[in-house]
Design a protein around this motif. Sequence first.
Motif, mmCIF file in Angstrom:
data_model
loop_
_atom_site.group_PDB
_atom_site.id
_atom_site.type_symbol
_atom_site.label_atom_id
_atom_site.label_comp_id
_atom_site.label_asym_id
_atom_site.label_seq_id
_atom_site.Cartn_x
_atom_site.Cartn_y
_atom_site.Cartn_z
ATOM 1 N N UNK A 176 4.169 12.213 -11.040
ATOM 2 C CA UNK A 176 3.433 13.024 -10.068
ATOM 3 C C UNK A 176 2.174 12.291 -9.622
ATOM 4 N N UNK A 177 1.493 11.624 -10.553
ATOM 5 C CA UNK A 177 0.289 10.870 -10.183
ATOM 6 C C UNK A 177 0.612 9.768 -9.178
ATOM 7 N N UNK A 178 1.761 9.126 -9.340
ATOM 8 C CA UNK A 178 2.170 8.099 -8.373
ATOM 9 C C UNK A 178 2.423 8.715 -6.997
ATOM 10 N N UNK A 179 2.958 9.930 -6.961
ATOM 11 C CA UNK A 179 3.124 10.641 -5.685
ATOM 12 C C UNK A 179 1.762 10.982 -5.084
ATOM 13 N N UNK A 180 0.846 11.439 -5.928
ATOM 14 C CA UNK A 180 -0.507 11.754 -5.457
ATOM 15 C C UNK A 180 -1.187 10.503 -4.898
ATOM 16 N N UNK A 181 -0.963 9.353 -5.551
ATOM 17 C CA UNK A 181 -1.557 8.107 -5.057
ATOM 18 C C UNK A 181 -1.092 7.829 -3.628
ATOM 19 N N UNK A 182 0.193 8.029 -3.372
ATOM 20 C CA UNK A 182 0.694 7.830 -2.015
ATOM 21 C C UNK A 182 0.088 8.847 -1.046
ATOM 22 N N UNK A 183 -0.207 10.045 -1.536
ATOM 23 C CA UNK A 183 -0.890 11.041 -0.715
ATOM 24 C C UNK A 183 -2.298 10.597 -0.340
ATOM 25 N N UNK A 184 -3.010 9.993 -1.284
ATOM 26 C CA UNK A 184 -4.343 9.451 -1.002
ATOM 27 C C UNK A 184 -4.238 8.364 0.069
ATOM 28 N N UNK A 185 -3.296 7.458 -0.118
ATOM 29 C CA UNK A 185 -3.131 6.341 0.818
ATOM 30 C C UNK A 185 -2.775 6.862 2.212
ATOM 31 N N UNK B 238 0.576 -2.868 5.554
ATOM 32 C CA UNK B 238 1.697 -2.067 6.071
ATOM 33 C C UNK B 238 2.676 -1.764 4.940
ATOM 34 N N UNK B 239 3.472 -0.724 5.132
ATOM 35 C CA UNK B 239 4.481 -0.372 4.138
ATOM 36 C C UNK B 239 3.855 0.293 2.924
ATOM 37 N N UNK B 240 4.629 0.349 1.856
ATOM 38 C CA UNK B 240 4.165 1.014 0.631
ATOM 39 C C UNK B 240 3.193 0.095 -0.117
ATOM 40 N N UNK B 241 2.026 0.625 -0.414
ATOM 41 C CA UNK B 241 1.020 -0.090 -1.197
ATOM 42 C C UNK B 241 0.577 0.812 -2.346
ATOM 43 N N UNK B 242 -0.104 0.230 -3.300
ATOM 44 C CA UNK B 242 -0.703 1.015 -4.380
ATOM 45 C C UNK B 242 -2.163 0.615 -4.492
ATOM 46 N N UNK B 243 -2.979 1.528 -5.004
ATOM 47 C CA UNK B 243 -4.404 1.279 -5.216
ATOM 48 C C UNK B 243 -4.729 1.033 -6.688
ATOM 49 N N UNK B 244 -4.088 1.770 -7.572
ATOM 50 C CA UNK B 244 -4.561 1.907 -8.947
ATOM 51 C C UNK B 244 -3.557 1.388 -9.966
ATOM 52 N N UNK B 245 -4.075 0.970 -11.107
ATOM 53 C CA UNK B 245 -3.245 0.678 -12.270
ATOM 54 C C UNK B 245 -3.325 1.913 -13.170
ATOM 55 N N UNK B 246 -2.539 2.920 -12.835
ATOM 56 C CA UNK B 246 -2.630 4.200 -13.526
ATOM 57 C C UNK B 246 -2.274 4.085 -15.001
ATOM 58 N N UNK B 247 -1.311 3.231 -15.329
ATOM 59 C CA UNK B 247 -0.971 3.030 -16.747
ATOM 60 C C UNK B 247 -2.189 2.551 -17.522
ATOM 61 N N UNK B 248 -2.922 1.604 -16.967
ATOM 62 C CA UNK B 248 -4.121 1.078 -17.632
ATOM 63 C C UNK B 248 -5.188 2.169 -17.753
ATOM 64 N N UNK B 249 -5.377 2.943 -16.705
ATOM 65 C CA UNK B 249 -6.390 4.007 -16.744
ATOM 66 C C UNK B 249 -6.069 5.048 -17.813
#
Length: 153
Positions: free
Chosen positions: A17-26, A38-49
């Motif tokens: 769900x957090x990964x879905x939320x990350x895409x919502x932020x983006x 462009x395309x799918x990107x990520x901001x965070x290393x959620x596993x590390x956090x």
Amino acid sequence: MVHNIIIREANEDDLNVLLQFEQGVISAERPYDPTLGKGKITYYDLNEFLISDDAKIVVAESDSKLIACGYALKKKARHYLDHEFYSYLGFMYTHPDFRGQGVNGLIVDALKKWSLSKGLTEIRLTVYDENTPAIKAYEKMGFKKHIIEMRIS
């Protein structure tokens, strides 16, 4: 104001769900930032956090469903500032059905408490200059504008 909201620390079971939320932020930030890839990107290393002592992800639940999240991250301040470390807040996301109901304020309160428990009294976040609703919401929570980053291409 939403009732029956539980604020808790995120865990590995929340990751999808957090990964879905990350895409919502983006998605929400794309209109404000022409420099995003462009395309799918990520901001965070959620596993590390999730495992770091220097980070805290919290989530809001309503009826056992995740509806919001945010993180606080201990960061080293620039050498010329009056504080050595500060808490940086990010990953602020609230599901559209729950926006405008004070949920993000509950997330920020929990992250402020964590920050203070770590001795971090300077708390910062960034928001796009044109994102007026977010700016107004953070100002209501006590944040003040501090600096504007400018760019040219």
